[in-house]
Design an enzyme around this catalytic site. Structure first.
Site, PDB file in Angstrom:
ATOM      1  N   TYR A  22       0.865  -1.183   0.000  1.00  0.00           N
ATOM      2  CA  TYR A  22       0.000   0.000   0.000  1.00  0.00           C
ATOM      3  C   TYR A  22       0.897   1.227   0.000  1.00  0.00           C
ATOM      4  O   TYR A  22       1.617   1.482   0.974  1.00  0.00           O
ATOM      5  CB  TYR A  22      -0.872  -0.044   1.250  1.00  0.00           C
ATOM      6  N   HIS A 177     -11.756  -2.134   7.449  1.00  0.00           N
ATOM      7  CA  HIS A 177     -11.853  -1.048   8.418  1.00  0.00           C
ATOM      8  C   HIS A 177     -12.903  -1.324   9.487  1.00  0.00           C
ATOM      9  O   HIS A 177     -12.887  -0.707  10.544  1.00  0.00           O
ATOM     10  CB  HIS A 177     -12.136   0.269   7.696  1.00  0.00           C
ATOM     11  N   LYS A 537     -11.823  16.392  16.384  1.00  0.00           N
ATOM     12  CA  LYS A 537     -11.100  15.758  15.284  1.00  0.00           C
ATOM     13  C   LYS A 537     -10.852  16.819  14.213  1.00  0.00           C
ATOM     14  O   LYS A 537     -11.648  17.007  13.294  1.00  0.00           O
ATOM     15  CB  LYS A 537     -11.928  14.622  14.686  1.00  0.00           C
ATOM     16  N   ASP A 541      -8.804  13.766   8.907  1.00  0.00           N
ATOM     17  CA  ASP A 541      -8.603  12.416   9.419  1.00  0.00           C
ATOM     18  C   ASP A 541      -9.931  11.851   9.915  1.00  0.00           C
ATOM     19  O   ASP A 541     -10.535  12.381  10.846  1.00  0.00           O
ATOM     20  CB  ASP A 541      -7.581  12.455  10.559  1.00  0.00           C
TER      21      ASP A 541
END
Length: 663
Positions: A22, A177, A537, A541
């Site tokens: 990746y 995920h 946050k 992200d």
């Protein structure tokens, strides 16, 4: 003389899976050099990481892109960037996987436009776009549009690719995920399969594919999964996936051809299990996880990418990626794994485990169907993931789940592998400025009228319900940018904020939480009101797992918690701190953009006159950055090694204590 036995004779070997790493960072040119270097070392496919602005449909000069450009992947703002990214890489000879979701139609459009420039027929293109928005609402957070328009965009890509790019995998249902967000093996099975059926139901309901042709569409479905170190359970999960998908394809969609019912999947082994402490242990974890998706022949991955051993510390260097590639090559070429049939067929223990997982997953799938399907069940699934992740954190804190080097066997010699200043790759701050300069030059050189005409046609197609792929390819060729494409569709579809899953999550008492509650209560009395924590946050992200666990534990500790989810500007965070009169601000940033974002927040706090409010920061933060943050006024810095959440709650109470401040 001893005669050779059958065991001594050479066996016919299967072709190995596709080897990937990746990769993508800083600039298209740097990423291209890394791609070509990895291909020269024996990598057989590309897996492209895009930066967060590209993933969320912003240009590199958008306010939300500040600090994020090139950090977790490569910035692709237009067709010119795509040319550089794939320079000297013939697209008809490459299998390219693109980890892209909300902007998947756009990146596939850029790829198709580049293929046209290379003279490559689109029916020769092979690869995958992840294109799984529903899991983004549950875990990774790079969604843009509301669920219904997002499903429509997934459908558009599937229908277009089936007709024009038939070898391409147009959607890649991603349970990877979900596991990172705390999913149990049963939840990973059930939620991924629920998402896949929601997508296929949408395609079938559109009427754009006939019943006779629909099995061909089903046959192009693929999955991207996770595998952890509990490799017997993980391998059983993969066998359960194979059986359940075959069952769904046959019974729900009437697919008769067994080849079109195959569970086709790629995998990245579990990054959640990689540790910042004693990172030299991580290659063992990666190997054990890889065995889970290779040992069982009938449930073997078709493509594998391994993280780097030091990914919990920061961006890996080329050598680190080479080490992961060599691990795959040793297993594929030096062992006899690919010479045998499925070594688990007939195992009663494996069969019991697989059947138990299938039964549990079927029950959860039935419950999701009762709720109205995956879209209607987003809030439910998100809440369950937060609860499962909280339980995992609790087991690590209590020692029930042993993590070597973290909560057991922590004594360690200094590691020569992680010594020195260059043990991870860092992205220079100048990268963002240079990318913006190239973007401005691109805008200045293009035909503005052609751009406006292409965008107008894109808006019309989106508003009228027409397939957006050909208008998107036309936009790519006209010079439209990622932010302009995303902006046009935002005008039509609007934006969305997914549920956090925090307020409804139900958690039993954790460790010494009673003592922490008493401390929070005492501090609250001295403050004259309930201790209030803002969990923020900033930036793009979307990995919210850590922030969610802090918010849940702070609430359980008796604090009042303000948590508004992901993708907040520094200005919004500071304004919220002012309006809510919070006592402590906690920032969670895992994308590597902590320095510019925290600096801006601290500057805005000083300008607003609230620089006396303590700020704490959590994320993947190197020691030298942690020192710089403290020097800038940050009260405390937490990294993955700080896994005792009750201790963090006690720290927050002490920071907010007016007696402590007075002392």
């Amino acid at each position: 003389m001893t005669q050779p036995t059958d065991a001594d004779k050479p066996r016919e070997r299967e072709k190995p899976w596709i080897f990937r790493t990746y990769a993508g960072h800083s600039t298209a040119a740097a990423s291209n050099a890394l791609f070509r270097s990895n291909l020269a070392k024996g990598q057989t496919g590309l897996s492209v990481a895009f930066d967060l602005p590209t993933q969320t449909g912003y240009d590199s000069d958008h306010p939300l892109a500040k600090g994020e450009v090139g950090k977790v992947g490569v910035p692709i703002s237009h067709l010119g960037d795509m040319r550089v990214l794939f320079d000297q890489i013939p697209l008809d000879q490459m299998n390219t996987s693109m980890t892209i979701n909300a902007t998947a139609p756009w990146l596939l459009a850029l790829y198709a436009a580049l293929a046209d420039e290379q003279g490559v027929s689109r029916d020769k293109l092979t690869g995958t776009v992840q294109n799984d928005i529903i899991k983004e609402y549950l875990s990774r957070g790079t969604y843009v549009f509301p669920p219904e328009p997002s499903l429509r965009l997934i459908k558009d890509v599937i229908v277009y690719a089936w007709r024009d790019i038939p070898k391409w995998n147009p959607t890649n249902t991603c349970s990877y995920h979900l596991q990172e967000a705390g999913a149990t093996p049963m939840q990973e099975l059930a939620y991924a399969l629920a998402i896949a059926t929601a997508v296929l139901d949408t395609v079938r309901a559109s009427g754009e594919v006939s019943e006779a042709e629909f099995p061909e569409v089903v046959g192009r479905m693929s999955f991207f999964v996770n595998a952890g170190t509990r490799f017997i359970t993980e391998m059983s999960k993969m066998r359960a996936f194979v059986d359940l998908w075959d069952e769904i394809c046959r019974e729900r969609y009437g697919v008769e051809d067994p080849k079109k019912r195959r569970f086709r999947y790629g995998v990245q082994v579990n990054s959640l299990g990689l540790t910042e402490q004693q990172p030299e242990n991580n290659p063992y974890r990666m190997l054990l996880s890889m065995l889970a998706v290779t040992l069982s022949k009938r449930a073997r991955a078709r493509a594998i990418q391994l993280p780097a051993w030091n990914e919990a510390l920061g961006l890996p260097r080329p050598w680190d990626q080479q080490w992961s590639l060599r691990l795959q090559q040793v297993l594929a070429y030096e062992t006899d794994l690919l010479e045998f049939g499925d070594i688990f067929d007939g195992s009663e223990e494996i069969e019991r485990t697989v059947e138990a997982l299938k039964d549990e997953a079927r029950a959860e799938l039935a419950h999701i169907d009762e709720l109205g399907g995956a879209i209607a069940a987003i809030q439910y699934m998100k809440q369950k993931l937060v609860e499962s992740h909280s339980e995992r954190v609790r087991r690590i804190e209590s020692g029930e789940l042993t993590i070597v080097g973290v909560n057991a066997y922590t004594e360690s010699e200094p590691s020569p592998l992680s010594a020195g200043a260059d043990n991870i790759l860092t992205v220079p701050e100048a990268v963002e400025r240079e990318q913006v300069e190239r973007l401005n030059a691109w805008r200045a050189a293009r035909d503005g009228a052609a751009v406006e005409a292409a965008l107008a046609e894109l808006r019309a197609a989106a508003g009228e319900g027409r397939n957006i792929m050909e208008p998107s390819i036309a936009c790519a060729k006209a010079g439209v940018t990622t932010g302009e494409w995303g902006g046009a569709l935002r005008e039509v579809f609007g934006e969305y904020r997914a549920p956090t899953g925090v307020t409804a999550a139900s958690m039993p008492p954790r460790g010494n939480i009673g003592e922490v509650r008493a401390e929070v209560e005492a501090v609250s009395q001295r403050l004259g009101r309930r201790l209030k924590l803002l969990v923020g946050k900033p930036g793009l992200d979307g990995h919210s797992n850590g922030a969610e666990q802090i918010a849940v534990r702070a609430r359980d500790a008796g604090m009042e918690v303000v948590y508004e989810g992901i993708r907040l500007t520094p200005e919004h965070i500071v304004n919220t701190a002012l309006q809510e009169s919070v006592h402590v601000i906690g920032l969670s940033i895992l994308s590597g953009s902590h320095m510019p974002l925290v600096r801006e927040i601290m500057e805005r706090m000083r300008a607003a006159g609230i620089d006396d409010v303590p700020v704490i920061v959590g994320g993947i933060i190197p020691d030298e950055d942690a020192q710089a943050l403290r020097a800038a006024g940050v009260a405390a810095v937490y990294t993955p090694k700080d896994f005792q959440l009750n201790a963090i709650m006690a720290d927050i109470a002490r920071l907010a204590d007016p007696q402590g401040a007075a002392a």
